[in-house]
Design a protein around this motif. Structure first.
Motif, PDB file in Angstrom:
ATOM      1  N   GLU A 242       0.675  -1.220   0.143  1.00 24.11           N
ATOM      2  CA  GLU A 242       0.170   0.012  -0.066  1.00 24.11           C
ATOM      3  C   GLU A 242       0.911   1.211   0.047  1.00 24.11           C
ATOM      4  OE1 GLU A 242      -3.358   2.245   2.985  1.00 24.11           O
ATOM      5  OE2 GLU A 242      -2.557   0.363   3.386  1.00 24.11           O
ATOM      6  N   TYR A 243       1.932   1.155   0.882  1.00 21.89           N
ATOM      7  CA  TYR A 243       2.725   2.365   0.986  1.00 21.89           C
ATOM      8  C   TYR A 243       3.290   2.646  -0.553  1.00 21.89           C
ATOM      9  CZ  TYR A 243       6.619   5.145   2.483  1.00 21.89           C
ATOM     10  OH  TYR A 243       7.290   6.214   2.602  1.00 21.89           O
ATOM     11  N   VAL A 244       3.825   1.668  -1.136  1.00 18.60           N
ATOM     12  CA  VAL A 244       4.533   1.677  -2.442  1.00 18.60           C
ATOM     13  C   VAL A 244       3.562   2.388  -3.345  1.00 18.60           C
ATOM     14  CG1 VAL A 244       5.690   0.826  -4.326  1.00 18.60           C
ATOM     15  CG2 VAL A 244       6.313   0.113  -2.056  1.00 18.60           C
ATOM     16  N   ALA A 245       2.386   1.733  -3.666  1.00 15.75           N
ATOM     17  CA  ALA A 245       1.428   2.410  -4.431  1.00 15.75           C
ATOM     18  C   ALA A 245       1.153   3.989  -4.227  1.00 15.75           C
ATOM     19  CB  ALA A 245       0.183   1.704  -4.262  1.00 15.75           C
ATOM     20  N   GLN A 246       0.904   4.311  -3.098  1.00 17.54           N
ATOM     21  CA  GLN A 246       0.718   5.632  -2.858  1.00 17.54           C
ATOM     22  C   GLN A 246       1.818   6.540  -3.073  1.00 17.54           C
ATOM     23  OE1 GLN A 246      -1.605   7.041   0.593  1.00 17.54           O
ATOM     24  NE2 GLN A 246      -2.190   4.871   1.190  1.00 17.54           N
ATOM     25  N   GLN A 247       2.947   5.989  -2.605  1.00 17.38           N
ATOM     26  CA  GLN A 247       4.508   6.555  -3.101  1.00 17.38           C
ATOM     27  C   GLN A 247       4.683   6.743  -4.618  1.00 17.38           C
ATOM     28  OE1 GLN A 247       7.803   4.142  -2.059  1.00 17.38           O
ATOM     29  NE2 GLN A 247       9.100   6.081  -1.526  1.00 17.38           N
ATOM     30  N   ARG A 248       4.124   5.879  -5.183  1.00 19.06           N
ATOM     31  CA  ARG A 248       4.210   6.269  -6.796  1.00 19.06           C
ATOM     32  C   ARG A 248       3.344   7.171  -7.102  1.00 19.06           C
ATOM     33  NH1 ARG A 248       7.195   2.540  -9.595  1.00 19.06           N
ATOM     34  NH2 ARG A 248       8.005   0.672  -8.756  1.00 19.06           N
ATOM     35  N   ALA A 249       2.151   7.170  -6.579  1.00 20.30           N
ATOM     36  CA  ALA A 249       1.056   8.188  -7.064  1.00 20.30           C
ATOM     37  C   ALA A 249       1.450   9.453  -6.594  1.00 20.30           C
ATOM     38  CB  ALA A 249      -0.328   7.815  -6.256  1.00 20.30           C
ATOM     39  N   PHE A 250       2.190   9.904  -5.616  1.00 20.69           N
ATOM     40  CA  PHE A 250       2.686  11.104  -5.129  1.00 20.69           C
ATOM     41  C   PHE A 250       3.723  11.374  -6.054  1.00 20.69           C
ATOM     42  CE2 PHE A 250       0.752  10.199  -0.693  1.00 20.69           C
ATOM     43  CZ  PHE A 250      -0.362  11.280  -0.962  1.00 20.69           C
ATOM     44  N   ALA A 251       4.559  10.503  -6.466  1.00 25.36           N
ATOM     45  CA  ALA A 251       5.335  11.030  -7.416  1.00 25.36           C
ATOM     46  C   ALA A 251       5.258  11.524  -8.731  1.00 25.36           C
ATOM     47  CB  ALA A 251       6.636   9.610  -7.507  1.00 25.36           C
ATOM     48  N   GLU A 252       4.187  10.643  -9.188  1.00 25.26           N
ATOM     49  CA  GLU A 252       3.340  11.372 -10.500  1.00 25.26           C
ATOM     50  C   GLU A 252       2.873  12.696 -10.176  1.00 25.26           C
ATOM     51  OE1 GLU A 252       3.454  10.111 -13.615  1.00 25.26           O
ATOM     52  OE2 GLU A 252       5.053   8.997 -12.716  1.00 25.26           O
ATOM     53  N   ARG A 253       2.022  13.086  -9.004  1.00 24.81           N
ATOM     54  CA  ARG A 253       1.718  14.131  -8.824  1.00 24.81           C
ATOM     55  C   ARG A 253       2.907  15.465  -8.665  1.00 24.81           C
ATOM     56  NH1 ARG A 253      -2.393  14.284  -3.960  1.00 24.81           N
ATOM     57  NH2 ARG A 253      -2.126  16.612  -4.239  1.00 24.81           N
ATOM     58  N   ALA A 254       3.905  14.896  -8.098  1.00 24.54           N
ATOM     59  CA  ALA A 254       4.966  15.767  -8.135  1.00 24.54           C
ATOM     60  C   ALA A 254       5.704  16.052  -9.199  1.00 24.54           C
ATOM     61  CB  ALA A 254       6.162  15.281  -7.096  1.00 24.54           C
ATOM     62  N   ARG A 255       5.837  15.317 -10.159  1.00 21.95           N
ATOM     63  CA  ARG A 255       6.688  15.434 -11.529  1.00 21.95           C
ATOM     64  C   ARG A 255       6.041  16.445 -12.125  1.00 21.95           C
ATOM     65  NH1 ARG A 255       5.334  13.746 -16.266  1.00 21.95           N
ATOM     66  NH2 ARG A 255       3.613  12.379 -15.584  1.00 21.95           N
ATOM     67  N   PRO A 256       4.759  16.909 -12.450  1.00 20.69           N
ATOM     68  CA  PRO A 256       4.397  18.154 -13.089  1.00 20.69           C
ATOM     69  C   PRO A 256       4.671  19.517 -12.585  1.00 20.69           C
ATOM     70  CG  PRO A 256       2.476  16.862 -12.815  1.00 20.69           C
ATOM     71  CD  PRO A 256       3.712  16.139 -12.353  1.00 20.69           C
ATOM     72  N   LEU A 257       4.577  19.284 -11.174  1.00 18.12           N
ATOM     73  CA  LEU A 257       4.858  20.622 -10.189  1.00 18.12           C
ATOM     74  C   LEU A 257       6.432  21.126 -10.227  1.00 18.12           C
ATOM     75  CD1 LEU A 257       2.631  20.084  -7.170  1.00 18.12           C
ATOM     76  CD2 LEU A 257       2.229  21.155  -8.949  1.00 18.12           C
TER      77      LEU A 257
END
Length: 288
Positions: A242-257
């Motif tokens: 679960e942690y890794v799945a959310q970690q990956r999602a946050f990395a995707e959100r951070a990328r365009p910022l």
């Protein structure tokens, strides 16, 4: 120079203030009542931007406001060119690496490693495991933290357990886009670039940091369920997944910022922010 007519910029200012007030007002009310919040206080204590500064709207470099205040953006940029160049270098280096997703949030556990309940920072809240079980988990899983501003809060006995020994000097070399703290720090770099970047971008980065902080503490050794933060049990295979799945999602959100911040810097007048910069971030923060 771009010109914003008064109705447009006042509408943007009001929208920004209304948005950030959803975070600021509850924080100020808790502070007025003397109520500590182990999750959300971090966003207003570890990060140095005060609520009133977060609420202040600015349109970004070189935008003129009809019937509005006049900002000397060129002077701000000239004064901070070295810092701006360093921030761009860090953002670009981080963006150019592959994300690492094998830390499982052990940085928070390393911050309480071999401490008693009375010694831990948020000692008003219980640990989910006993101190011995907490230490055993850290030793079993290992620590793979690449972020200096997390590593420097490790307990003394935990530091040698980390596979890396991050330092301020190595920050640009080690920071990577899978790290929760590196992605929360997109907010720090955004506000340190204000008023050279628009406040809407700062608020977008704050929103990301707000959400990441919740995962950071849900996966921590603290039991914060009564506060509305059910644990992500990284001591189990299911919790780590679960942690890794959310970690990956946050990395995707951070990328365009991160990309928007780099683009905003690159849009500044040529030569103003191109000098190699030293690290503008002294290690003085002591609140987590």
């Amino acid at each position: 120079m771009p010109l914003l007519d008064e109705p447009t910029w006042r509408a943007r200012e009001a929208a920004h203030q209304a948005r950030v007030d959803t975070w600021i007002v509850p924080h100020l009310e808790r502070r007025r009542r003397g109520i500590a919040h182990p999750v959300l206080d971090f966003l207003f204590s570890y990060y140095s931007l005060r609520p009133a500064q977060l609420r202040r709207w600015h349109p970004g470099y070189g935008v003129t406001l009809e019937n509005g205040p006049i900002a000397d953006d060129a002077a701000v940029l000239a004064k901070r060119a070295e810092s701006v160049a360093w921030i761009r270098g860090l953002l670009a280096a981080t963006a150019g690496r592959a994300g690492q997703f094998g830390c499982f949030g052990m940085h928070e556990w390393a911050m309480v490693y071999r401490q008693t309940q009375e010694e831990v920072r948020h000692n008003a809240w219980p640990l989910r495991l006993s101190p011995d079980a907490t230490a055993a988990l850290v030793e079993e899983r290992g620590v793979r933290c690449s972020h200096f501003d997390a590593f420097r809060f490790f307990t003394g006995p935990a530091r040698p357990l980390n596979v890396l020994q991050p330092s301020r000097e190595r920050q640009t070399e080690l920071e990577q886009p899978g790290c929760l703290h590196a992605n929360m720090d997109v907010y720090k770099w955004a506000y340190k670039l204000g008023p050279l970047v628009e406040s809407e971008l700062v608020a977008d980065a704050f929103a990301l940091a707000y959400d990441i902080r919740s995962l950071d503490m849900r996966a921590s050794p603290y039991d914060l369920a009564d506060l509305g933060y059910p644990p992500v049990r990284v001591e189990t295979p299911e919790g780590r997944a679960e942690y890794v799945a959310q970690q990956r999602a946050f990395a995707e959100r951070a990328r365009p910022l991160r990309a928007r911040l780099i683009a905003a810097i690159d849009a500044l007048p040529a030569g103003r922010a191109e000098r190699p910069g030293r690290d503008p971030e002294p290690a003085v923060t002591t609140v987590r």
